[in-house]
Design an enzyme around this catalytic site. Sequence first.
Site, mmCIF file in Angstrom:
data_model
loop_
_atom_site.group_PDB
_atom_site.id
_atom_site.type_symbol
_atom_site.label_atom_id
_atom_site.label_comp_id
_atom_site.label_asym_id
_atom_site.label_seq_id
_atom_site.Cartn_x
_atom_site.Cartn_y
_atom_site.Cartn_z
ATOM 1 N NE ARG A 98 -3.672 -2.262 2.583
ATOM 2 C CZ ARG A 98 -3.342 -3.407 3.180
ATOM 3 N NH1 ARG A 98 -2.134 -3.599 3.669
ATOM 4 N NH2 ARG A 98 -4.231 -4.379 3.286
ATOM 5 C CG ASN A 105 -3.293 7.130 -3.861
ATOM 6 O OD1 ASN A 105 -3.569 7.508 -5.004
ATOM 7 N ND2 ASN A 105 -3.532 5.900 -3.445
ATOM 8 C CG ASP A 159 -7.257 -3.871 8.663
ATOM 9 O OD1 ASP A 159 -6.749 -4.502 7.736
ATOM 10 O OD2 ASP A 159 -7.377 -2.636 8.657
ATOM 11 N NE ARG A 162 -9.711 -7.808 4.938
ATOM 12 C CZ ARG A 162 -9.025 -6.957 4.185
ATOM 13 N NH1 ARG A 162 -7.977 -6.321 4.684
ATOM 14 N NH2 ARG A 162 -9.373 -6.748 2.941
ATOM 15 C CG HIS A 187 -5.325 -0.469 6.189
ATOM 16 N ND1 HIS A 187 -5.971 -1.655 6.451
ATOM 17 C CD2 HIS A 187 -5.454 -0.276 4.851
ATOM 18 C CE1 HIS A 187 -6.488 -2.136 5.334
ATOM 19 N NE2 HIS A 187 -6.179 -1.330 4.340
HETATM 20 P P1 NAD Z 1 -11.290 2.527 -7.779
HETATM 21 O O1 NAD Z 1 -10.127 2.762 -8.683
HETATM 22 O O2 NAD Z 1 -12.345 1.578 -8.199
HETATM 23 O O3 NAD Z 1 -12.010 3.925 -7.484
HETATM 24 C C1 NAD Z 1 -11.305 5.052 -7.119
HETATM 25 C C2 NAD Z 1 -12.054 6.246 -7.693
HETATM 26 O O4 NAD Z 1 -11.431 7.432 -7.220
HETATM 27 C C3 NAD Z 1 -12.018 6.304 -9.235
HETATM 28 O O5 NAD Z 1 -13.339 6.365 -9.734
HETATM 29 C C4 NAD Z 1 -11.231 7.587 -9.524
HETATM 30 O O6 NAD Z 1 -11.717 8.262 -10.689
HETATM 31 C C5 NAD Z 1 -11.492 8.389 -8.253
HETATM 32 N N1 NAD Z 1 -10.500 9.431 -7.974
HETATM 33 C C6 NAD Z 1 -9.179 9.406 -8.181
HETATM 34 N N2 NAD Z 1 -8.622 10.576 -7.811
HETATM 35 C C7 NAD Z 1 -9.620 11.336 -7.314
HETATM 36 C C8 NAD Z 1 -9.679 12.658 -6.788
HETATM 37 N N3 NAD Z 1 -8.591 13.414 -6.689
HETATM 38 N N4 NAD Z 1 -10.882 13.125 -6.378
HETATM 39 C C9 NAD Z 1 -11.984 12.374 -6.495
HETATM 40 N N5 NAD Z 1 -11.994 11.121 -7.011
HETATM 41 C C10 NAD Z 1 -10.823 10.619 -7.414
HETATM 42 O O7 NAD Z 1 -10.687 2.147 -6.354
HETATM 43 P P2 NAD Z 1 -11.449 1.502 -5.103
HETATM 44 O O8 NAD Z 1 -11.407 0.017 -5.213
HETATM 45 O O9 NAD Z 1 -12.752 2.167 -4.888
HETATM 46 O O10 NAD Z 1 -10.408 1.893 -3.930
HETATM 47 C C11 NAD Z 1 -10.218 3.235 -3.554
HETATM 48 C C12 NAD Z 1 -9.077 3.352 -2.536
HETATM 49 O O11 NAD Z 1 -9.424 2.683 -1.328
HETATM 50 C C13 NAD Z 1 -7.749 2.720 -2.984
HETATM 51 O O12 NAD Z 1 -6.665 3.563 -2.603
HETATM 52 C C14 NAD Z 1 -7.695 1.422 -2.197
HETATM 53 O O13 NAD Z 1 -6.375 0.947 -2.032
HETATM 54 C C15 NAD Z 1 -8.324 1.860 -0.897
HETATM 55 N N6 NAD Z 1 -8.836 0.803 -0.019
HETATM 56 C C16 NAD Z 1 -8.674 0.977 1.323
HETATM 57 C C17 NAD Z 1 -9.169 0.034 2.207
HETATM 58 C C18 NAD Z 1 -8.989 0.203 3.703
HETATM 59 O O14 NAD Z 1 -9.358 -0.714 4.457
HETATM 60 N N7 NAD Z 1 -8.449 1.309 4.200
HETATM 61 C C19 NAD Z 1 -9.851 -1.088 1.721
HETATM 62 C C20 NAD Z 1 -10.013 -1.230 0.356
HETATM 63 C C21 NAD Z 1 -9.495 -0.269 -0.519
HETATM 64 C C1 LMR Z 2 -7.528 -4.010 1.857
HETATM 65 O O1 LMR Z 2 -7.049 -4.192 2.976
HETATM 66 O O2 LMR Z 2 -8.267 -4.855 1.318
HETATM 67 C C2 LMR Z 2 -7.254 -2.715 1.137
HETATM 68 O O3 LMR Z 2 -6.368 -1.912 1.838
HETATM 69 C C3 LMR Z 2 -6.835 -2.905 -0.276
HETATM 70 C C4 LMR Z 2 -5.421 -3.411 -0.378
HETATM 71 O O4 LMR Z 2 -4.645 -2.811 -1.140
HETATM 72 O O5 LMR Z 2 -5.089 -4.415 0.261
#
Ligand code: NAD
Ligand code: LMR
Length: 327
Positions: A98, A105, A159, A162, A187
Amino acid sequence: MTQPKRVAVTGAAGQICYSMLFRIAAGEIYGPDQPVSLHLLEITPALGLLEAVKMELDDCAFPLLHDVVCTDDPTVALTKVDCVLFVGAKPRGPGMERSDLITDNGKIFSSLGKILNEVGNPDCKVCVVGNPANTNAYILKANAPNINPRNITALTRLDHNRAISQLASKAGAKVSEINQMVIWGNHSTTQVPDISYATINGKAASDLVSEEWAQNEFIPTVAKRGAAVIDARGSSSAASAANGVIDHMATWIQGTPDGDWVSMAVPSDGSYGIDEGLIYSFPVQCKDGEYTIINDLDVSDFIKEKMMASQQELRDERDTVASLLSA
Ligand code: NAD
Ligand code: LMR
């Protein structure tokens, strides 16, 4: 009529939001009596897809959905909202950590933080989801000094869920029988899923599963679950992440059940020797829209060492993004 709560969501046309928005509109964050208004932010090329999401929201005829604003202008999306779910960011692919996302990001969070600082409600509640979530929240906090820093949080509830699921499966118990799980730290793969205080039907989990399993199987399985989902699915978790966000916000707003807690990544208050201000996952109890870190648990040497390693990773990430930290 009750005024709607205004919920801003970034990355609203992405994978996570396709599961999440419909549940917010159904009342799962603010409860069954509270209308909500959605402020959906996307980058300009994704506005067509966002319009399709709005069409489907309309077609659900949710009684609690007051209105939906679709925009590529962060000022429109973030002005005077009650909460912001920062999902929009690149996801990682197979073989990546990540933290590999930090350069791309991190910039999103410094720029949106500055705008939130100007137009945001100082008491708005923030949950950062985009990875690396803890450090992105740290960047946001540094760039938005007008926003109550306590309210800038990151998601580790996925998490936490999970960990509950893995323990239930090992013990042959129901997830509903498990209480007092903890996720400490970042995370990331350094996170520390900890069953030391967990109970199963009121009995100590540590009496029901072996220490060997807890240390050598449980911790790595939970910590690497995100990568396992990516390997199986080809892209990162979406529905379970959306569920984690709903749980995080609903618990924060509606409270934890008596005798239980949840894990949230929040600015450290120095508890357990964690640097003040780092966005670190702790066990918290929530009541009346406020969270309180549970700060008096006895931590074993084994867990403490891992907690410090996760803290060190967060310090290193903070140093990497030093250029993004001035408001
Ligand atoms: P995705 O690519 O399907 O969607 C992301 C969206 O964000 C896209 O539609 C994109 O156009 C938009 N985007 C990008 N830059 C932007 C900005 N500056 N302003 C507004 N919108 C913007 O991705 P996803 O599967 O929805 O995942 C999103 C994020 O969440 C990723 O960074 C992923 O790693 C993270 N994530 C975190 C966790 C957690 O537990 N913390 C879990 C799953 C995913
Ligand atoms: C997750 O834990 O599923 C998210 O943070 C997505 C990833 O990159 O693992």
